[in-house]
Design a protein around this motif. Structure first.
Motif, PDB file in Angstrom:
ATOM      1  N   GLU A   1       0.571  -1.303   0.447  1.00  0.00           N
ATOM      2  CA  GLU A   1      -0.058  -0.237  -0.192  1.00  0.00           C
ATOM      3  C   GLU A   1       0.839   1.194   0.063  1.00  0.00           C
ATOM      4  O   GLU A   1       1.031   2.250  -0.977  1.00  0.00           O
ATOM      5  CB  GLU A   1      -0.756  -0.109   0.965  1.00  0.00           C
ATOM      6  N   CYS A   2       1.562   1.167   0.628  1.00  0.00           N
ATOM      7  CA  CYS A   2       2.975   1.898   0.360  1.00  0.00           C
ATOM      8  C   CYS A   2       3.706   2.453  -0.514  1.00  0.00           C
ATOM      9  O   CYS A   2       3.344   4.244  -1.071  1.00  0.00           O
ATOM     10  CB  CYS A   2       3.919   2.227   1.885  1.00  0.00           C
ATOM     11  N   MET A   3       3.511   1.817  -1.211  1.00  0.00           N
ATOM     12  CA  MET A   3       4.740   1.724  -2.567  1.00  0.00           C
ATOM     13  C   MET A   3       3.758   2.736  -3.785  1.00  0.00           C
ATOM     14  O   MET A   3       3.775   3.087  -4.874  1.00  0.00           O
ATOM     15  CB  MET A   3       5.198   0.581  -2.446  1.00  0.00           C
ATOM     16  N   GLU A   4       2.932   2.268  -3.490  1.00  0.00           N
ATOM     17  CA  GLU A   4       1.468   2.369  -4.535  1.00  0.00           C
ATOM     18  C   GLU A   4       1.218   3.903  -4.171  1.00  0.00           C
ATOM     19  O   GLU A   4       1.316   4.434  -4.873  1.00  0.00           O
ATOM     20  CB  GLU A   4       0.199   1.332  -3.981  1.00  0.00           C
ATOM     21  N   ALA A   5       0.942   4.041  -2.408  1.00  0.00           N
ATOM     22  CA  ALA A   5       0.281   5.477  -2.732  1.00  0.00           C
ATOM     23  C   ALA A   5       1.674   6.603  -3.006  1.00  0.00           C
ATOM     24  O   ALA A   5       1.898   7.507  -3.403  1.00  0.00           O
ATOM     25  CB  ALA A   5      -0.196   5.651  -0.986  1.00  0.00           C
ATOM     26  N   HIS A   6       3.018   5.845  -2.709  1.00  0.00           N
ATOM     27  CA  HIS A   6       4.512   6.650  -2.756  1.00  0.00           C
ATOM     28  C   HIS A   6       4.753   6.974  -4.323  1.00  0.00           C
ATOM     29  O   HIS A   6       4.875   8.011  -4.503  1.00  0.00           O
ATOM     30  CB  HIS A   6       5.722   5.620  -2.500  1.00  0.00           C
ATOM     31  N   ASN A   7       3.847   6.197  -5.488  1.00  0.00           N
ATOM     32  CA  ASN A   7       4.227   6.053  -7.128  1.00  0.00           C
ATOM     33  C   ASN A   7       3.334   7.311  -7.217  1.00  0.00           C
ATOM     34  O   ASN A   7       3.079   8.242  -8.359  1.00  0.00           O
ATOM     35  CB  ASN A   7       4.386   4.700  -7.419  1.00  0.00           C
ATOM     36  N   ALA A   8       2.175   6.965  -6.833  1.00  0.00           N
ATOM     37  CA  ALA A   8       1.009   7.856  -6.966  1.00  0.00           C
ATOM     38  C   ALA A   8       1.388   9.425  -6.699  1.00  0.00           C
ATOM     39  O   ALA A   8       1.057   9.933  -7.247  1.00  0.00           O
ATOM     40  CB  ALA A   8      -0.353   8.328  -6.217  1.00  0.00           C
ATOM     41  N   ALA A   9       1.958   9.461  -5.231  1.00  0.00           N
ATOM     42  CA  ALA A   9       2.212  11.436  -4.846  1.00  0.00           C
ATOM     43  C   ALA A   9       3.286  11.058  -6.297  1.00  0.00           C
ATOM     44  O   ALA A   9       3.296  13.009  -6.282  1.00  0.00           O
ATOM     45  CB  ALA A   9       2.831  11.439  -3.665  1.00  0.00           C
ATOM     46  N   LYS A  10       4.438  10.500  -6.118  1.00  0.00           N
ATOM     47  CA  LYS A  10       5.634  11.329  -6.518  1.00  0.00           C
ATOM     48  C   LYS A  10       4.755  11.303  -8.477  1.00  0.00           C
ATOM     49  O   LYS A  10       5.499  12.678  -8.780  1.00  0.00           O
ATOM     50  CB  LYS A  10       6.097   9.707  -7.598  1.00  0.00           C
ATOM     51  N   ALA A  11       4.207  10.503  -9.038  1.00  0.00           N
ATOM     52  CA  ALA A  11       3.669  11.402 -10.168  1.00  0.00           C
ATOM     53  C   ALA A  11       3.071  12.915 -10.122  1.00  0.00           C
ATOM     54  O   ALA A  11       2.680  13.232 -11.238  1.00  0.00           O
ATOM     55  CB  ALA A  11       2.716  10.106 -10.300  1.00  0.00           C
ATOM     56  N   ALA A  12       2.333  12.837  -8.294  1.00  0.00           N
ATOM     57  CA  ALA A  12       1.787  13.715  -8.875  1.00  0.00           C
ATOM     58  C   ALA A  12       2.486  15.288  -8.152  1.00  0.00           C
ATOM     59  O   ALA A  12       1.671  16.725  -8.534  1.00  0.00           O
ATOM     60  CB  ALA A  12       0.445  13.859  -7.768  1.00  0.00           C
ATOM     61  N   GLY A  13       3.688  15.298  -7.818  1.00  0.00           N
ATOM     62  CA  GLY A  13       5.024  16.145  -7.521  1.00  0.00           C
ATOM     63  C   GLY A  13       4.607  16.057  -5.960  1.00  0.00           C
ATOM     64  O   GLY A  13       5.033  17.528  -5.970  1.00  0.00           O
ATOM     65  N   GLN A  14       4.135  15.195  -4.982  1.00  0.00           N
ATOM     66  CA  GLN A  14       4.180  15.263  -4.082  1.00  0.00           C
ATOM     67  C   GLN A  14       5.099  14.986  -3.335  1.00  0.00           C
ATOM     68  O   GLN A  14       5.310  13.874  -2.365  1.00  0.00           O
ATOM     69  CB  GLN A  14       2.468  14.737  -3.361  1.00  0.00           C
ATOM     70  N   THR A  15       5.932  15.898  -3.108  1.00  0.00           N
ATOM     71  CA  THR A  15       7.576  15.303  -2.998  1.00  0.00           C
ATOM     72  C   THR A  15       6.908  15.116  -2.016  1.00  0.00           C
ATOM     73  O   THR A  15       7.987  13.306  -2.000  1.00  0.00           O
ATOM     74  CB  THR A  15       8.639  16.465  -2.951  1.00  0.00           C
ATOM     75  N   LYS A  16       6.936  15.441  -0.217  1.00  0.00           N
ATOM     76  CA  LYS A  16       6.930  15.522   1.004  1.00  0.00           C
ATOM     77  C   LYS A  16       6.527  13.756   1.331  1.00  0.00           C
ATOM     78  O   LYS A  16       6.558  13.177   2.105  1.00  0.00           O
ATOM     79  CB  LYS A  16       6.052  16.856   1.872  1.00  0.00           C
ATOM     80  N   ASP A  17       5.386  13.988   0.247  1.00  0.00           N
ATOM     81  CA  ASP A  17       4.504  12.616   1.072  1.00  0.00           C
ATOM     82  C   ASP A  17       5.197  12.314   0.025  1.00  0.00           C
ATOM     83  O   ASP A  17       4.825  10.158   1.237  1.00  0.00           O
ATOM     84  CB  ASP A  17       2.895  13.464   0.208  1.00  0.00           C
TER      85      ASP A  17
END
Length: 208
Positions: free
Chosen positions: A155-171
């Motif tokens: 779950e964390c890696m899926e959420a990380h990939n989504a946040a990275k794609a959205a430019g949400q660097t801190k998240d």
């Protein structure tokens, strides 16, 4: 009296931020020679996405023939870009931010490896002190913790990939750290579970 005019914005330091999608990453260098490996550098083409929904192309170089770069890029990567809001033709790759992210990732994975190693050593010591077969409760507990760690890592890696794609660097950084720790735990717990199951080969977790 003539003025000196308005100084141009230092884009690298004070520019606004945008996200660039790497569409072409041509790698150069990195080949062995008499003095070791030649510096690695890239010629890149990006689609820069601004917050107002517009896009603009950017061709740039990361590293150089003399200096090179420790960063590694490929088509499809999302990278930070700085630009001048008054003149969007003035854009550049935010290499400093990329290096900071790389350093943070390195620290994240080092911490996760240490955490996993400490768990593994503690489990091995417990195994050496064991005087009998593990109980049903002990096996079920490790089985449940293993399942939870695997689910959290995924779950964390899926959420990380989504946040990275959205430019949400801190998240993205926070989720990567949580995912890395969960992954180290699921590896250590999985190894421990498999060792204990050898002592109780007929045991099955509840719900299986």
């Amino acid at each position: 009296m003539w003025g000196k005019g308005k100084a141009k914005l230092d884009v690298a330091r004070d520019g606004a931020t945008a996200r660039g999608v790497v569409t072409t990453a041509q790698r150069h260098g990195g080949v062995p020679g008499s003095g070791g490996y030649s510096p690695t550098y890239y010629d890149l083409v990006l689609d820069v996405h601004f917050d107002d929904g517009t896009t603009s192309p950017l061709a740039c170089r990361l590293g150089s023939m003399m200096k090179g770069t420790d960063l590694r890029l490929a088509a499809g990567d999302v990278v930070p870009v700085r630009f001048d809001p008054a003149d969007r033709s003035r854009m550049e790759l935010d290499e400093k931010a990329m290096l900071e992210v790389q350093a943070a990732h390195r620290e994240t994975f080092e911490a996760a490896r240490v955490h996993g190693a400490e768990m593994a050593v503690a489990a091995e010591i417990a195994d050496q002190q064991r005087t009998g077969a593990p109980s049903d409760a002990e096996l079920q507990d490790i089985s449940d913790r293993w399942d939870l760690a695997r689910a959290k890592a995924r779950e964390c890696m899926e959420a990380h990939n989504a946040a990275k794609a959205a430019g949400q660097t801190k998240d993205a950084g926070r989720l990567l750290a949580e995912g890395a720790l969960a992954n180290s735990e699921q590896v250590a717990l999985g190894d421990q579970y498999k060792r204990l199951r050898q002592l109780r080969p007929d045991w099955e977790p509840s719900g299986s």
